[in-house]
Scaffold this motif. Structure first.
Motif, PDB file in Angstrom:
ATOM      1  N   TRP A  75      19.234  34.064 -37.629  1.00  0.00           N
ATOM      2  CA  TRP A  75      18.684  33.002 -36.773  1.00  0.00           C
ATOM      3  C   TRP A  75      18.317  31.756 -37.564  1.00  0.00           C
ATOM      4  CZ3 TRP A  75      18.871  34.075 -31.603  1.00  0.00           C
ATOM      5  CH2 TRP A  75      19.061  35.421 -31.250  1.00  0.00           C
ATOM      6  N   ARG A  76      18.001  31.917 -38.825  1.00  0.00           N
ATOM      7  CA  ARG A  76      17.680  30.767 -39.678  1.00  0.00           C
ATOM      8  C   ARG A  76      17.730  31.244 -41.125  1.00  0.00           C
ATOM      9  NH1 ARG A  76      14.868  25.813 -39.106  1.00  0.00           N
ATOM     10  NH2 ARG A  76      15.632  25.863 -36.939  1.00  0.00           N
ATOM     11  N   THR A  77      18.171  30.372 -41.976  1.00  0.00           N
ATOM     12  CA  THR A  77      18.222  30.705 -43.392  1.00  0.00           C
ATOM     13  C   THR A  77      17.927  29.470 -44.226  1.00  0.00           C
ATOM     14  OG1 THR A  77      19.572  31.729 -45.133  1.00  0.00           O
ATOM     15  CG2 THR A  77      20.687  30.222 -43.624  1.00  0.00           C
ATOM     16  N   THR A  78      17.475  29.717 -45.433  1.00  0.00           N
ATOM     17  CA  THR A  78      17.298  28.632 -46.392  1.00  0.00           C
ATOM     18  C   THR A  78      18.480  28.686 -47.348  1.00  0.00           C
ATOM     19  OG1 THR A  78      14.904  28.837 -46.255  1.00  0.00           O
ATOM     20  CG2 THR A  78      15.784  27.677 -48.168  1.00  0.00           C
ATOM     21  N   PRO A  79      19.245  27.609 -47.431  1.00  0.00           N
ATOM     22  CA  PRO A  79      20.510  27.640 -48.174  1.00  0.00           C
ATOM     23  C   PRO A  79      20.403  28.184 -49.591  1.00  0.00           C
ATOM     24  CG  PRO A  79      20.317  25.595 -46.956  1.00  0.00           C
ATOM     25  CD  PRO A  79      19.003  26.304 -46.832  1.00  0.00           C
ATOM     26  N   ASP A  80      19.326  27.866 -50.315  1.00  0.00           N
ATOM     27  CA  ASP A  80      19.241  28.261 -51.708  1.00  0.00           C
ATOM     28  C   ASP A  80      18.528  29.599 -51.904  1.00  0.00           C
ATOM     29  OD1 ASP A  80      16.922  27.199 -50.808  1.00  0.00           O
ATOM     30  OD2 ASP A  80      16.361  26.210 -52.678  1.00  0.00           O
ATOM     31  N   LEU A  81      18.042  30.188 -50.814  1.00  0.00           N
ATOM     32  CA  LEU A  81      17.375  31.483 -50.910  1.00  0.00           C
ATOM     33  C   LEU A  81      17.941  32.422 -49.853  1.00  0.00           C
ATOM     34  CD1 LEU A  81      13.647  30.387 -51.410  1.00  0.00           C
ATOM     35  CD2 LEU A  81      15.186  31.305 -53.153  1.00  0.00           C
ATOM     36  N   ASP A  82      18.893  33.246 -50.281  1.00  0.00           N
ATOM     37  CA  ASP A  82      19.563  34.115 -49.322  1.00  0.00           C
ATOM     38  C   ASP A  82      18.610  35.155 -48.745  1.00  0.00           C
ATOM     39  OD1 ASP A  82      22.142  34.892 -48.080  1.00  0.00           O
ATOM     40  OD2 ASP A  82      21.733  36.793 -49.109  1.00  0.00           O
ATOM     41  N   ASP A  83      17.562  35.494 -49.494  1.00  0.00           N
ATOM     42  CA  ASP A  83      16.614  36.498 -49.011  1.00  0.00           C
ATOM     43  C   ASP A  83      15.694  35.933 -47.932  1.00  0.00           C
ATOM     44  OD1 ASP A  83      17.635  38.372 -50.709  1.00  0.00           O
ATOM     45  OD2 ASP A  83      16.181  37.994 -52.310  1.00  0.00           O
ATOM     46  N   ASP A  84      15.669  34.608 -47.802  1.00  0.00           N
ATOM     47  CA  ASP A  84      14.775  33.976 -46.837  1.00  0.00           C
ATOM     48  C   ASP A  84      15.484  33.796 -45.491  1.00  0.00           C
ATOM     49  OD1 ASP A  84      12.435  32.900 -45.916  1.00  0.00           O
ATOM     50  OD2 ASP A  84      12.919  30.859 -46.551  1.00  0.00           O
ATOM     51  N   LYS A  85      16.116  34.858 -45.032  1.00  0.00           N
ATOM     52  CA  LYS A  85      16.832  34.813 -43.769  1.00  0.00           C
ATOM     53  C   LYS A  85      15.982  35.435 -42.665  1.00  0.00           C
ATOM     54  CE  LYS A  85      21.575  35.177 -45.528  1.00  0.00           C
ATOM     55  NZ  LYS A  85      22.795  36.034 -45.532  1.00  0.00           N
ATOM     56  N   ILE A  86      16.123  34.869 -41.485  1.00  0.00           N
ATOM     57  CA  ILE A  86      15.591  35.531 -40.298  1.00  0.00           C
ATOM     58  C   ILE A  86      16.765  36.267 -39.690  1.00  0.00           C
ATOM     59  CG2 ILE A  86      14.495  35.232 -38.048  1.00  0.00           C
ATOM     60  CD1 ILE A  86      13.265  32.661 -39.054  1.00  0.00           C
ATOM     61  N   LYS A  87      16.860  37.541 -39.986  1.00  0.00           N
ATOM     62  CA  LYS A  87      17.996  38.344 -39.549  1.00  0.00           C
ATOM     63  C   LYS A  87      17.478  39.524 -38.740  1.00  0.00           C
ATOM     64  CE  LYS A  87      22.248  40.547 -41.198  1.00  0.00           C
ATOM     65  NZ  LYS A  87      23.079  40.882 -42.379  1.00  0.00           N
ATOM     66  N   MET A  88      17.809  39.565 -37.482  1.00  0.00           N
ATOM     67  CA  MET A  88      17.310  40.622 -36.589  1.00  0.00           C
ATOM     68  C   MET A  88      18.061  40.598 -35.271  1.00  0.00           C
ATOM     69  SD  MET A  88      13.648  38.825 -35.564  1.00  0.00           S
ATOM     70  CE  MET A  88      13.145  38.732 -37.281  1.00  0.00           C
ATOM     71  N   THR A  89      17.885  41.635 -34.487  1.00  0.00           N
ATOM     72  CA  THR A  89      18.456  41.638 -33.138  1.00  0.00           C
ATOM     73  C   THR A  89      17.700  40.644 -32.272  1.00  0.00           C
ATOM     74  OG1 THR A  89      16.954  43.345 -32.317  1.00  0.00           O
ATOM     75  CG2 THR A  89      19.015  44.087 -33.349  1.00  0.00           C
ATOM     76  N   TYR A  90      18.304  40.275 -31.133  1.00  0.00           N
ATOM     77  CA  TYR A  90      17.572  39.370 -30.257  1.00  0.00           C
ATOM     78  C   TYR A  90      16.293  40.023 -29.732  1.00  0.00           C
ATOM     79  CZ  TYR A  90      15.841  36.603 -26.503  1.00  0.00           C
ATOM     80  OH  TYR A  90      14.987  35.867 -25.724  1.00  0.00           O
ATOM     81  N   ALA A  91      16.308  41.317 -29.475  1.00  0.00           N
ATOM     82  CA  ALA A  91      15.109  41.990 -28.972  1.00  0.00           C
ATOM     83  C   ALA A  91      13.931  41.779 -29.919  1.00  0.00           C
ATOM     84  CB  ALA A  91      15.391  43.481 -28.779  1.00  0.00           C
ATOM     85  N   ASP A  92      14.198  41.866 -31.236  1.00  0.00           N
ATOM     86  CA  ASP A  92      13.134  41.635 -32.217  1.00  0.00           C
ATOM     87  C   ASP A  92      12.786  40.146 -32.300  1.00  0.00           C
ATOM     88  OD1 ASP A  92      12.943  44.322 -32.849  1.00  0.00           O
ATOM     89  OD2 ASP A  92      14.419  44.198 -34.482  1.00  0.00           O
ATOM     90  N   TYR A  93      13.824  39.302 -32.237  1.00  0.00           N
ATOM     91  CA  TYR A  93      13.589  37.858 -32.270  1.00  0.00           C
ATOM     92  C   TYR A  93      12.730  37.431 -31.085  1.00  0.00           C
ATOM     93  CZ  TYR A  93      14.637  32.831 -32.342  1.00  0.00           C
ATOM     94  OH  TYR A  93      14.530  31.459 -32.369  1.00  0.00           O
ATOM     95  N   HIS A  94      12.992  38.003 -29.924  1.00  0.00           N
ATOM     96  CA  HIS A  94      12.243  37.670 -28.704  1.00  0.00           C
ATOM     97  C   HIS A  94      10.755  37.936 -28.897  1.00  0.00           C
ATOM     98  CE1 HIS A  94      11.969  37.229 -24.238  1.00  0.00           C
ATOM     99  NE2 HIS A  94      10.924  38.022 -24.399  1.00  0.00           N
ATOM    100  N   LEU A  95      10.434  39.056 -29.548  1.00  0.00           N
ATOM    101  CA  LEU A  95       9.030  39.436 -29.742  1.00  0.00           C
ATOM    102  C   LEU A  95       8.336  38.582 -30.811  1.00  0.00           C
ATOM    103  CD1 LEU A  95       9.312  43.324 -29.596  1.00  0.00           C
ATOM    104  CD2 LEU A  95       8.464  41.781 -27.822  1.00  0.00           C
ATOM    105  N   LYS A  96       9.121  38.004 -31.711  1.00  0.00           N
ATOM    106  CA  LYS A  96       8.510  37.249 -32.808  1.00  0.00           C
ATOM    107  C   LYS A  96       8.627  35.741 -32.666  1.00  0.00           C
ATOM    108  CE  LYS A  96       8.065  37.260 -37.831  1.00  0.00           C
ATOM    109  NZ  LYS A  96       8.486  37.914 -39.103  1.00  0.00           N
ATOM    110  N   TYR A  97       9.709  35.271 -32.011  1.00  0.00           N
ATOM    111  CA  TYR A  97       9.960  33.829 -31.984  1.00  0.00           C
ATOM    112  C   TYR A  97      10.208  33.260 -30.574  1.00  0.00           C
ATOM    113  CZ  TYR A  97      10.467  34.271 -37.032  1.00  0.00           C
ATOM    114  OH  TYR A  97      10.247  34.529 -38.366  1.00  0.00           O
TER     115      TYR A  97
END
Length: 240
Positions: free
Chosen positions: A139-161
Motif C-alpha cells: 500500500w505504501r513504501t519508502t523507495p530507499d527502505l524496502d523494509d518500510d513497506k505497508i504490505k497486507m491484505t485489504y482486510a488488515d489495511y481496512h482495520l489499520k488505515y
C-alpha cells in the motif's frame, strides 16, 4: 230580548270560527320546522361540506407536507453520500462502497501525502471483493527502505488505515474543512483540485495529554454536475 240573544249567539259563533282559523295557521306554518324537514336541510347543507373540507385538507396536506429525504431520481448531496459510505465502511459493506465508486476506481492512501503513482486504485468490481481478497498488497513504501513497506491484505489495511476508529460515534465531520489543530491537507488539493472535487473529513481528537494521537479519514468525491462519485479514501493520523 230574543234579538239580543240571537245577536250574542251569532257573535259567539263568529269569534269561535275566528279563533279556530287563527290556531290552525301556526300549525301549517310550523310544518316546515318539523324534525324531518330540519334533517333534510342539514343533509342538503352537508352534501356541499365534504367536498370543500376535502379540498381544504388536500391543500393543507400539499402545503404542510415535509420531505423525509431526497426525491427519487434526484442526486444525493455530498453529506448524504459520505454518510452512506462511512456507515458501509463501519459495517464492512464493500458492495455499498463500490456502488459509489468512480468507474476509474478509488485510490486508497494511508497518509495525507498522497502518492498518485504508487497508491493503489481499485475498480468498483474489485472493491466489492476486497475484504475476501487474500492478496497481500503493498500500500505504501519508502523507495530507499524496502523494509518500510505497508504490505497486507485489504482486510488488515481496512482495520489499520480505513475504519481504524469509530468515526461515526466518536468523531466529528465537516465538508471541505480540515478538523483538528494539527490537521493538514498534505497534497490533497493538488491531486484532487477544489474546482471539481469535494471532501468530507471525519476526525477524532487525540486523547493523550497533548492531543497528538488524533485520527482522520477523508472521503474524496469528484463532482459531476450535481452528482458525487467516490475517487479517494485518505487516512491520516497524528504521532504521539
Amino acid at each position: 230580548m230574543k234579538w239580543n240573544l240571537i245577536t250574542y249567539l251569532a257573535l259567539g259563533i263568529i269569534v269561535t270560527l275566528a279563533l279556530a282559523a287563527y290556531s290552525s295557521a301556526p300549525e301549517e306554518r310550523s310544518e316546515i320546522q318539523t324534525s324531518e324537514n330540519m334533517q333534510k336541510r342539514q343533509e342538503i347543507q352537508m352534501e356541499s361540506y365534504p367536498a370543500a373540507e376535502g379540498e381544504a385538507l388536500s391543500q393543507g396536506a400539499r402545503t404542510n407536507k415535509k420531505s423525509s429525504g431526497p426525491l427519487e431520481g434526484q442526486p444525493l448531496s455530498v453529506t448524504e453520500a459520505s454518510t452512506s459510505i462511512i456507515k458501509a465502511l463501519q459495517e464492512k459493506d464493500m458492495e455499498t462502497v463500490a456502488s459509489w465508486a468512480s468507474e476509474d476506481g478509488v485510490r486508497f492512501s494511508p497518509f495525507a501525502n498522497i502518492d498518485p503513482v504508487n497508491d493503489l486504485v481499485f475498480s468498483p468490481d474489485e472493491i466489492s471483493n476486497l475484504l475476501s481478497d487474500p492478496t497481500r498488497y503493498v500500500w505504501r513504501t519508502t523507495p530507499d527502505l524496502d523494509d518500510d513497506k505497508i504490505k497486507m491484505t485489504y482486510a488488515d489495511y481496512h482495520l489499520k488505515y480505513v475504519y481504524n476508529k469509530d468515526f461515526i460515534h466518536d468523531g466529528e465531520d465537516a465538508v471541505n474543512v480540515l478538523l483538528g489543530q494539527d490537521a493538514h491537507p498534505g497534497n490533497l488539493h493538488e491531486i484532487y483540485p477544489e474546482a471539481n472535487h469535494d471532501f468530507v473529513e471525519f476526525h477524532i481528537k487525540g486523547t493523550d495529554a497533548e492531543g497528538r494521537d488524533w485520527h482522520t479519514l477523508r472521503l474524496v468525491f469528484e463532482k459531476i454536475g450535481q452528482d458525487h462519485i467516490l475517487v479517494g479514501i485518505v487516512h491520516d493520523q497524528g504521532i504521539p
